[in-house]
Design a protein around this motif. Structure first.
Motif, PDB file in Angstrom:
ATOM      1  N   GLY A   1       0.807  -1.047  -0.115  1.00 48.00           N
ATOM      2  CA  GLY A   1       0.069  -0.013   0.071  1.00 48.00           C
ATOM      3  C   GLY A   1       0.888   1.346   0.187  1.00 48.00           C
ATOM      4  O   GLY A   1       2.132   1.270   0.588  1.00 48.00           O
TER       5      GLY A   1
ATOM      6  N   TYR B   1       0.304   5.790   0.320  1.00 46.53           N
ATOM      7  CA  TYR B   1      -0.675   6.825   0.352  1.00 46.53           C
ATOM      8  C   TYR B   1       0.112   8.187   0.485  1.00 46.53           C
ATOM      9  O   TYR B   1       1.271   8.501   0.135  1.00 46.53           O
ATOM     10  CB  TYR B   1      -1.232   6.823   2.089  1.00 46.53           C
ATOM     11  CG  TYR B   1      -0.258   7.272   2.912  1.00 46.53           C
ATOM     12  CD1 TYR B   1      -0.349   8.242   3.707  1.00 46.53           C
ATOM     13  CD2 TYR B   1       1.003   6.492   3.347  1.00 46.53           C
ATOM     14  CE1 TYR B   1       0.459   8.460   5.058  1.00 46.53           C
ATOM     15  CE2 TYR B   1       1.787   6.837   4.265  1.00 46.53           C
ATOM     16  CZ  TYR B   1       1.626   7.913   5.049  1.00 46.53           C
ATOM     17  OH  TYR B   1       2.471   8.227   6.099  1.00 46.53           O
TER      18      TYR B   1
ATOM     19  N   TYR C   1      -8.329   3.912  -2.709  1.00 48.00           N
ATOM     20  CA  TYR C   1      -9.003   2.530  -2.869  1.00 48.00           C
ATOM     21  C   TYR C   1      -9.540   2.338  -4.185  1.00 48.00           C
ATOM     22  O   TYR C   1     -10.139   1.345  -4.346  1.00 48.00           O
ATOM     23  CB  TYR C   1     -10.230   2.564  -1.804  1.00 48.00           C
ATOM     24  CG  TYR C   1      -9.721   2.860  -0.437  1.00 48.00           C
ATOM     25  CD1 TYR C   1      -8.538   2.176   0.291  1.00 48.00           C
ATOM     26  CD2 TYR C   1      -9.944   4.011   0.164  1.00 48.00           C
ATOM     27  CE1 TYR C   1      -8.065   2.494   1.631  1.00 48.00           C
ATOM     28  CE2 TYR C   1      -9.479   4.673   1.411  1.00 48.00           C
ATOM     29  CZ  TYR C   1      -8.729   3.500   2.263  1.00 48.00           C
ATOM     30  OH  TYR C   1      -8.136   3.917   3.219  1.00 48.00           O
TER      31      TYR C   1
ATOM     32  N   ASP D   1       0.807  -1.786  -6.209  1.00 44.16           N
ATOM     33  CA  ASP D   1       0.602  -0.917  -5.021  1.00 44.16           C
ATOM     34  C   ASP D   1      -0.656  -0.286  -4.858  1.00 44.16           C
ATOM     35  O   ASP D   1      -1.148   0.334  -5.769  1.00 44.16           O
ATOM     36  CB  ASP D   1       1.624   0.093  -4.841  1.00 44.16           C
ATOM     37  CG  ASP D   1       2.395   0.509  -3.753  1.00 44.16           C
ATOM     38  OD1 ASP D   1       2.228  -0.091  -2.736  1.00 44.16           O
ATOM     39  OD2 ASP D   1       3.305   1.521  -3.794  1.00 44.16           O
ATOM     40  N   TYR D   2      -1.280  -0.366  -3.740  1.00 42.59           N
ATOM     41  CA  TYR D   2      -2.786   0.235  -3.804  1.00 42.59           C
ATOM     42  C   TYR D   2      -2.708   1.405  -3.075  1.00 42.59           C
ATOM     43  O   TYR D   2      -2.135   1.571  -1.929  1.00 42.59           O
ATOM     44  CB  TYR D   2      -3.527  -0.831  -2.801  1.00 42.59           C
ATOM     45  CG  TYR D   2      -5.040  -0.948  -2.688  1.00 42.59           C
ATOM     46  CD1 TYR D   2      -5.772  -0.331  -3.916  1.00 42.59           C
ATOM     47  CD2 TYR D   2      -5.803  -1.111  -1.369  1.00 42.59           C
ATOM     48  CE1 TYR D   2      -7.215  -0.246  -3.765  1.00 42.59           C
ATOM     49  CE2 TYR D   2      -6.999  -1.206  -1.363  1.00 42.59           C
ATOM     50  CZ  TYR D   2      -7.885  -0.598  -2.354  1.00 42.59           C
ATOM     51  OH  TYR D   2      -9.070  -0.556  -2.418  1.00 42.59           O
TER      52      TYR D   2
ATOM     53  N   CYS E   1      -3.814   4.493  -1.055  1.00 48.57           N
ATOM     54  CA  CYS E   1      -5.181   4.489   0.289  1.00 48.57           C
ATOM     55  C   CYS E   1      -5.560   5.937   0.486  1.00 48.57           C
ATOM     56  O   CYS E   1      -6.113   6.147   1.622  1.00 48.57           O
ATOM     57  CB  CYS E   1      -4.565   3.649   1.570  1.00 48.57           C
ATOM     58  SG  CYS E   1      -3.891   1.882   0.947  1.00 48.57           S
TER      59      CYS E   1
ATOM     60  N   ALA F   1      -2.106   1.575   4.612  1.00 42.58           N
ATOM     61  CA  ALA F   1      -1.086   1.433   3.672  1.00 42.58           C
ATOM     62  C   ALA F   1       0.188   0.624   4.353  1.00 42.58           C
ATOM     63  O   ALA F   1       0.548  -0.446   3.434  1.00 42.58           O
ATOM     64  CB  ALA F   1      -0.736   2.966   3.057  1.00 42.58           C
TER      65      ALA F   1
ATOM     66  N   ILE G   1      -0.571  -3.375   4.385  1.00 43.98           N
ATOM     67  CA  ILE G   1      -0.709  -4.167   3.182  1.00 43.98           C
ATOM     68  C   ILE G   1       0.383  -4.718   3.003  1.00 43.98           C
ATOM     69  O   ILE G   1       1.453  -4.072   2.216  1.00 43.98           O
ATOM     70  CB  ILE G   1      -1.359  -3.419   2.250  1.00 43.98           C
ATOM     71  CG1 ILE G   1      -2.543  -2.713   2.534  1.00 43.98           C
ATOM     72  CG2 ILE G   1      -1.720  -4.320   1.046  1.00 43.98           C
ATOM     73  CD1 ILE G   1      -3.337  -1.699   1.753  1.00 43.98           C
TER      74      ILE G   1
END
Length: 411
Positions: free
Chosen positions: A143, A145, A323, A375-376, A378, A388, A391
């Protein structure tokens, strides 16, 4: 011919000669232990309509903090504007098992925008309208951010560590223009006394003052970790003493390889695995005293920033959405791709992890996001930071292509 050009040509000529020169014989290597089992290479596998519809029915957009599929209109429109700027006949994805043009990705996003109003009532439509390709093996999801960093627009007590804008002497050249084997690689450099040399590394910049006195400071932070952390995330926000919030965006980097100082802290016993989050790392560095800054300087990579009125941007040059947006390796999941996913994710402090089956959009890239790594994004704020940092687990990933883009569904 200028001395600078001569110097750059000498560097490139030397690289070319080295690449083409026969290798000197070397003694046989010493016996080594058996190698670990080979890692399976990533590849796509088309799944059948029944399985695709079952997967589509299980997507719950609320798990991504959206109330309706219609809320994807904005993010999808950003992807579409990027895709439409690409050469439509060129390949966006070129793999033995799946080749897609930019035109096919463009049409797929257009068709998804068309059916968004219908998906709240009939999510299985996503399985009927699109062909689903599963990526094997499951990638690793992490994650990221947009951090909020306490900073001052001018140097002041408590704000002693500069955040630098892009220097004018930071230069780069596309090495693929000189040799096919270097396609996609860049040489980042500066010119010193007419010679091409590597750009300053983190230690030279932060601890030896290589950029001091040049007026490149765009803000001042409280700790070297603030600078480092913002650089790893790629963009974020500065919170000034008067309460003003200032977006700060990526503007370039020095070309040195990234070395994870967080992993160095862990491997050398300076921090426990459970403390591998922003404040835990800050406390570990504080306990180390001057050695804390030194371990950060072992990462030679350095990122430069610019102040902006825009929120954080992805590699498409467009805002990313919390998200929803994913940073991917574009050689595996091209920018603009529609990427359904399923992963067990944290939900917030004191809350249990849960499986999220959602719809992601490939809208960003990252220096360490290569191959089977996703990579997500957040968002921003303390809760986003909490999620973040926690994850790090496998994720089931698919890429969607509309049947019209495949000539009626035939790949």
């Amino acid at each position: 011919m200028t001395r600078t050009l001569r110097g750059l040509l000498l560097v490139l000529t030397a690289l070319t000669i080295f690449a083409c020169a026969p290798k000197a014989p070397v003694p046989p290597p010493k016996p080594a232990p058996p190698p670990p089992p080979p890692v399976a290479e990533e590849g796509f596998r088309r799944i059948g309509p029944a399985e695709a519809m079952a997967l589509a029915e299980h997507i719950d957009i609320r798990e991504q903090r959206l109330d309706s599929w219609r809320e994807l209109t904005g993010p999808l429109s950003l992807s579409l504007s990027y895709l439409e700027s690409r050469p439509q006949d060129a390949l966006a994805l070129d793999r033995p098992e799946l080749r897609l043009t930019w035109a096919q990705l463009t049409l797929s996003v257009r068709r998804l925008l068309d059916i968004l109003p219908l998906l709240d009532a009939d999510p299985a439509l996503l399985g009927r309208e699109f062909v689903w390709y599963t990526l094997d093996p499951d990638p690793l999801m992490t994650g990221y951010y947009a951090p909020m960093i306490d900073a001052s627009p001018v140097r002041a007590p408590g704000y002693e560590y500069p955040l630098y804008g892009r220097p004018s002497d930071l230069q780069s050249v596309d090495l693929g223009l000189f040799h096919p084997r270097w396609e996609g690689q860049q040489l980042v450099y500066r010119v010193e006394n007419g010679r091409v040399v590597p750009y300053f590394d983190r230690r030279q910049i932060e601890m030896q003052g290589a950029l001091a006195g040049r007026g490149l400071e765009i803000a001042w932070t409280r700790h070297p970790w603030d600078v480092y952390h913002l650089q790893v995330q790629g963009s974020g926000y500065l919170r000034f003493p008067d309460g003003r919030i200032q977006p700060v965006l990526y503007a370039g980097k020095n070309g040195h390889a990234f070395v994870s100082s967080e992993r160095l802290l862990l491997s050398r016993g300076h921090i426990e695995p459970g403390a591998m989050h922003r404040e835990g790392i800050r406390e570990a560095l504080r306990r180390m005293g001057p050695g804390g800054h030194d371990i950060l300087a072992e990462n030679p990579s350095y990122v430069f920033f610019t102040l902006s009125d825009s929120p954080p941007l992805g590699s498409m040059g467009r805002p990313v959405t919390a998200y929803v947006s994913l940073a991917t390796d574009p050689k595996l999941l091209p920018l603009g791709s529609i990427v359904p996913f399923s992963a067990e994710l944290p939900t917030g402090p004191g809350e249990p992890r849960r499986v999220v089956q959602g719809i992601g959009l490939a809208q960003d890239t990252g220096g360490v996001i290569k191959g089977g790594r996703i990579d997500y994004y957040c968002g921003a704020g303390e809760e986003s930071e909490y999620i973040a940092f926690r994850i790090k687990n496998p994720v089931r990933v698919h890429i969607l292509v509309h049947r019209d883009a495949l000539g009626g569904g035939q790949p």
